[in-house]
Design a protein around this motif. Structure first.
Motif, short mmCIF file in Angstrom:
data_model
loop_
_atom_site.label_atom_id
_atom_site.label_comp_id
_atom_site.label_asym_id
_atom_site.label_seq_id
_atom_site.Cartn_x
_atom_site.Cartn_y
_atom_site.Cartn_z
N PHE A 118 0.75 -1.18 0.02
CA PHE A 118 -0.15 0.00 -0.14
C PHE A 118 0.71 1.37 0.17
CE2 PHE A 118 0.61 -1.57 4.35
CZ PHE A 118 0.94 -0.45 5.16
N ASP A 119 0.38 2.27 -0.51
CA ASP A 119 0.89 3.63 -0.53
C ASP A 119 0.17 4.74 0.02
OD1 ASP A 119 1.82 5.87 -1.40
OD2 ASP A 119 2.44 5.33 -3.72
N LEU A 120 0.49 5.01 1.29
CA LEU A 120 -0.14 6.01 2.11
C LEU A 120 -0.41 7.38 1.26
CD1 LEU A 120 0.82 5.35 5.83
CD2 LEU A 120 -1.08 4.63 4.67
N SER A 121 0.20 7.71 0.18
CA SER A 121 -0.03 8.87 -0.50
C SER A 121 -1.31 8.98 -0.96
CB SER A 121 1.18 9.28 -1.42
OG SER A 121 1.12 8.31 -2.36
N TYR A 122 -1.88 7.87 -1.35
CA TYR A 122 -3.20 7.87 -1.80
C TYR A 122 -4.53 7.05 -1.02
CZ TYR A 122 -1.41 4.49 -5.03
OH TYR A 122 -0.98 3.23 -5.62
N VAL A 123 -4.00 6.32 -0.22
CA VAL A 123 -4.71 5.41 0.70
C VAL A 123 -4.84 5.98 2.03
CG1 VAL A 123 -5.02 3.04 1.59
CG2 VAL A 123 -3.78 3.38 -0.59
N PRO A 124 -6.10 6.29 2.34
CA PRO A 124 -6.62 7.11 3.62
C PRO A 124 -6.46 5.79 4.57
CG PRO A 124 -8.21 7.30 2.03
CD PRO A 124 -7.37 6.41 1.34
N LEU A 125 -5.88 6.02 5.81
CA LEU A 125 -5.53 5.07 6.77
C LEU A 125 -6.81 4.20 7.12
CD1 LEU A 125 -3.16 6.92 8.93
CD2 LEU A 125 -2.71 4.69 7.87
N LYS A 126 -8.11 4.94 7.11
CA LYS A 126 -9.21 4.09 7.87
C LYS A 126 -9.63 2.96 6.58
CE LYS A 126 -14.12 4.94 9.07
NZ LYS A 126 -15.16 5.64 9.33
N HIS A 127 -9.38 3.48 5.36
CA HIS A 127 -9.60 2.53 4.30
C HIS A 127 -8.49 1.36 4.15
CE1 HIS A 127 -11.89 5.75 2.59
NE2 HIS A 127 -12.51 4.78 1.62
N LEU A 128 -7.13 1.70 4.62
CA LEU A 128 -6.28 0.71 4.65
C LEU A 128 -6.58 -0.25 5.80
CD1 LEU A 128 -3.61 -0.39 4.15
CD2 LEU A 128 -2.69 1.27 5.72
N GLY A 129 -7.13 0.30 7.20
CA GLY A 129 -7.64 -0.69 8.13
C GLY A 129 -8.67 -1.71 7.63
N TYR A 130 -9.66 -1.22 6.93
CA TYR A 130 -10.81 -1.82 6.77
C TYR A 130 -10.33 -3.06 5.44
CZ TYR A 130 -15.70 -2.66 4.99
OH TYR A 130 -16.75 -3.13 4.92
N LYS A 131 -9.58 -2.65 4.57
CA LYS A 131 -9.07 -3.37 3.64
C LYS A 131 -8.03 -4.58 4.10
CE LYS A 131 -6.79 -3.65 -1.02
NZ LYS A 131 -6.28 -2.79 -2.38
N SER A 132 -7.18 -4.18 5.03
CA SER A 132 -6.46 -5.16 5.52
C SER A 132 -7.26 -6.43 6.29
CB SER A 132 -5.50 -4.62 6.95
OG SER A 132 -4.96 -3.43 6.47
N VAL A 133 -8.31 -5.95 6.95
CA VAL A 133 -9.23 -6.95 7.62
C VAL A 133 -9.91 -7.89 6.23
CG1 VAL A 133 -11.19 -7.41 9.02
CG2 VAL A 133 -9.54 -5.61 9.49
N MET A 134 -10.46 -7.23 5.33
CA MET A 134 -11.10 -7.84 4.11
C MET A 134 -10.00 -8.73 3.74
SD MET A 134 -14.10 -6.74 4.06
CE MET A 134 -14.33 -6.09 5.65
N VAL A 135 -8.86 -8.69 3.38
CA VAL A 135 -7.92 -9.38 2.80
C VAL A 135 -7.96 -10.73 3.52
CG1 VAL A 135 -5.47 -9.79 2.21
CG2 VAL A 135 -6.63 -7.47 1.75
N ASN A 136 -8.04 -10.72 4.91
CA ASN A 136 -8.08 -12.01 5.71
C ASN A 136 -9.42 -12.62 5.65
OD1 ASN A 136 -5.41 -12.32 7.12
ND2 ASN A 136 -5.56 -10.35 6.96
N LEU A 137 -10.70 -11.77 5.89
CA LEU A 137 -11.88 -12.46 5.97
C LEU A 137 -11.96 -13.32 4.72
CD1 LEU A 137 -14.15 -9.70 7.52
CD2 LEU A 137 -12.51 -11.40 8.62
N SER A 138 -11.77 -12.67 3.48
CA SER A 138 -12.01 -13.10 2.16
C SER A 138 -11.40 -14.71 2.19
CB SER A 138 -11.14 -12.46 1.18
OG SER A 138 -11.16 -12.95 -0.06
N ASP A 139 -9.99 -14.98 2.60
CA ASP A 139 -9.45 -16.40 2.83
C ASP A 139 -10.33 -17.08 3.71
OD1 ASP A 139 -7.37 -16.14 1.25
OD2 ASP A 139 -6.27 -15.09 2.97
N VAL A 140 -11.11 -16.75 4.62
CA VAL A 140 -12.11 -17.60 5.27
C VAL A 140 -13.10 -17.89 4.63
CG1 VAL A 140 -13.35 -17.79 7.38
CG2 VAL A 140 -11.10 -16.74 7.55
#
Lengths: 351, 351
Positions: free
Chosen positions: B66-88
């Motif tokens: 990820f690149d924090l110059s265009y990824v808002p931190l709140k979105h980053l937190g959300y997406k980080s969880v999604m990446v893992n839930l998706s595997d479940v």
């Protein structure tokens, strides 16, 4: 970093992510019947169980938690696993599985990662845990290791931090402070080496200290010993940040106070002699050193006879009412308030 | 990085490690009865169960993932969880718990970490998962996020990658390629911004693409839908690296071949128009784009009637015998060998 400087160096890019995972994990064998599926799918799968599942995770960062200038990668792999298993044993449970994720910059050749994994594998074999998954990626700088450990215990056997009661005895396994002193010895050798790269360090007087720092062993034996002795601790924690910080966690969560007795703190003879050489107070080292990975627990006073005289266990104090505070009773019989001086990775010095 | 540049900035060192964890996690509520103990002890404790436990973990590194110059931190937190839930969900299971470990350099003030955790909390609330533990530490550079997700499923419902059989249909949820194009749009805006910081990006024509990149949703609904439809997939995987790479995992592990039909690949109209604008082949984007977090699965041909016409699901091909290979059948009815051009974090360009 690698012990044989002439070994082959293979770039990580030549393997790719999936090739790397397969290469590193192909010699790991599944040992637990509860591990239905290990590496190779979206998730690992653990079979259903009438026991509770325990989960713990730790993140180790190069330059913050370890220094590759004096930590061999194999030892680092081994220790990274120990740090996590220790948390499982601190719940009075058995560890069964781990996941290992690493991020490494391209300055690390494949052979370096193999060394790291050989330490992880030795830990898995020795402690009978299955590697069931993980993630392998690149970093922009340095190495990071994130491990999650999974354990099992019968519901009535799990020990939390919040069950200590007034008059319980405070017990610790093994001895304290050696890992911290081992780090001081290694740091000193690093400084000597910087000034004179030809110098050959004589670590002979410090072997126990250096081993406690570089290759700590988690106390898998203690939950088993306690079962044999028919002792159910009232609270338990592992000593990672330092005795003082850990007993304060137990007291705060259990809403009790404590008296620790300076004269009871178990110290190895190398700790005593090296504290004299370095001119450090050995009590301070035992209280605040950290990284001992011993287990600190409380037991009902009625269980004292069961543990009395056991060479693995030392009674170092007792629990009091909350309003008595958390104290160290010195050899001169003075009561001093305990302070948590455990390791804090957010200290300004890490900026 | 922070949306309101004038917000207060609190140094992480002022809270300390334990203070920080408590501060960040105090608003997280335990939602599952299976979570006996969350944050606050050596381990989290999950109750015993007659279901299987699924474990998956991912490590996300700033500058690599990820690149924090265009990824808002709140979105980053959300997406980080999604990446893992998706595997479940890709195991046909329900996600119940996560652990979150982060390493951050001291360039991040507390408020930045709060933003990250607000996204994690939104994900936990929306997807009904409990945050049960983690580790918070400093890094020497940048931000790292390591998440482990824990799920549950009845043994007979778990779907692996290795069960596809010749003549099974290949099905994908949602549409493909939008997340990759969203990244291209954001990268272009970043370059424009570098040249002219006064420019105001017009992202209106790309809202779907940017949302798919910044705020992907894991397909929690698909395992439930399949149960309702009484369809048990024969194999399943989530689309994180790209359709082509994922179907190749299924085929390799199932020892089968496949034919994917170019004309069947589900594309959003914004994907088609933006591919034209960027002069990229939309089939290439659908096959190799990655980060769609859709579910790709195979079903017995006898189940076709059950899924036919469902707007969430598209049949994109079928499984063949292994010796037929893995192929894309083009609109011109040509058969082309599939290549895995998924994202590989060890590419030399990441050096």
């Amino acid at each position: 970093m690698l012990e044989d400087k002439n070994r082959q160096k293979t770039s990580l890019a030549s393997l790719g992510e999936f090739g790397l995972i397969e290469h590193l994990t192909k010699h790991f064998k599944i040992q637990h019947a509860t591990t239905e599926k290990g590496i190779g799918d979206d998730c690992a799968v653990l079979s259903s169980s009438d026991k509770q599942t325990l989960i713990t995770t730790d993140l180790l960062v190069e330059g913050v938690h370890f220094d590759l200038s004096y930590v061999p990668l194999k030892h680092l792999g081994y220790k990274s696993v120990m740090v996590n298993l220790s948390d499982v044993y601190a719940m009075n449970a058995e560890a069964e599985q781990i996941t290992v994720s690493i991020a490494v910059s391209n300055r690390f050749p494949l052979e370096a990662i193999e060394e790291l994994y050989s330490g992880i594998q030795l830990a898995c074999d020795t402690y009978n845990v299955d590697l069931i998954g993980g993630d392998t990626t690149s970093s922009t700088k340095g190495m990071l290791i994130s491990i999650t450990a999974i354990g099992k215990a019968n519901k009535e056997e799990v020990v939390y931090r919040n069950g200590a009661k007034a008059n319980d005895l405070i017990v610790v396994s093994g001895d304290l402070g050696a890992a911290y002193l081992g780090l001081q010895v290694l740091e000193r050798e690093k400084q000597v080496f910087k000034v004179n790269p030809q110098s050959q360090p004589d670590l002979e007087p410090y072997t126990y200290l250096v081993e406690r720092q570089l290759k700590p062993e988690a106390r898998k034996d203690i939950p088993r010993l306690l079962k044999e002795l028919e002792v159910q601790p009232t609270s338990m924690i592992d000593v990672s940040d330092g005795l003082s910080s850990e007993i304060m966690h137990i007291c705060t969560q259990s809403k009790v106070g404590c008296n620790l007795f300076e004269e009871k703190l178990p110290l190895d003879p190398q700790v005593i002699s090296t504290c004299e050489e370095f001119n450090i107070d050995s009590t301070m080292v035992a209280l605040s050193g950290g990284e001992d990975y011993e287990l600190l627990f409380t037991i009902s006073i009625g269980d004292f006879d069961k543990i009395k005289g056991n060479p693995n266990l030392t009674v170092i104090g007792h629990i009091t009412e909350e309003n008595q505070g958390m104290n160290l009773i010195t050899r001169a019989n003075q009561s001093i308030k305990l302070k948590a001086q455990g390791w804090n990775s957010f200290d300004e010095e890490n900026e």
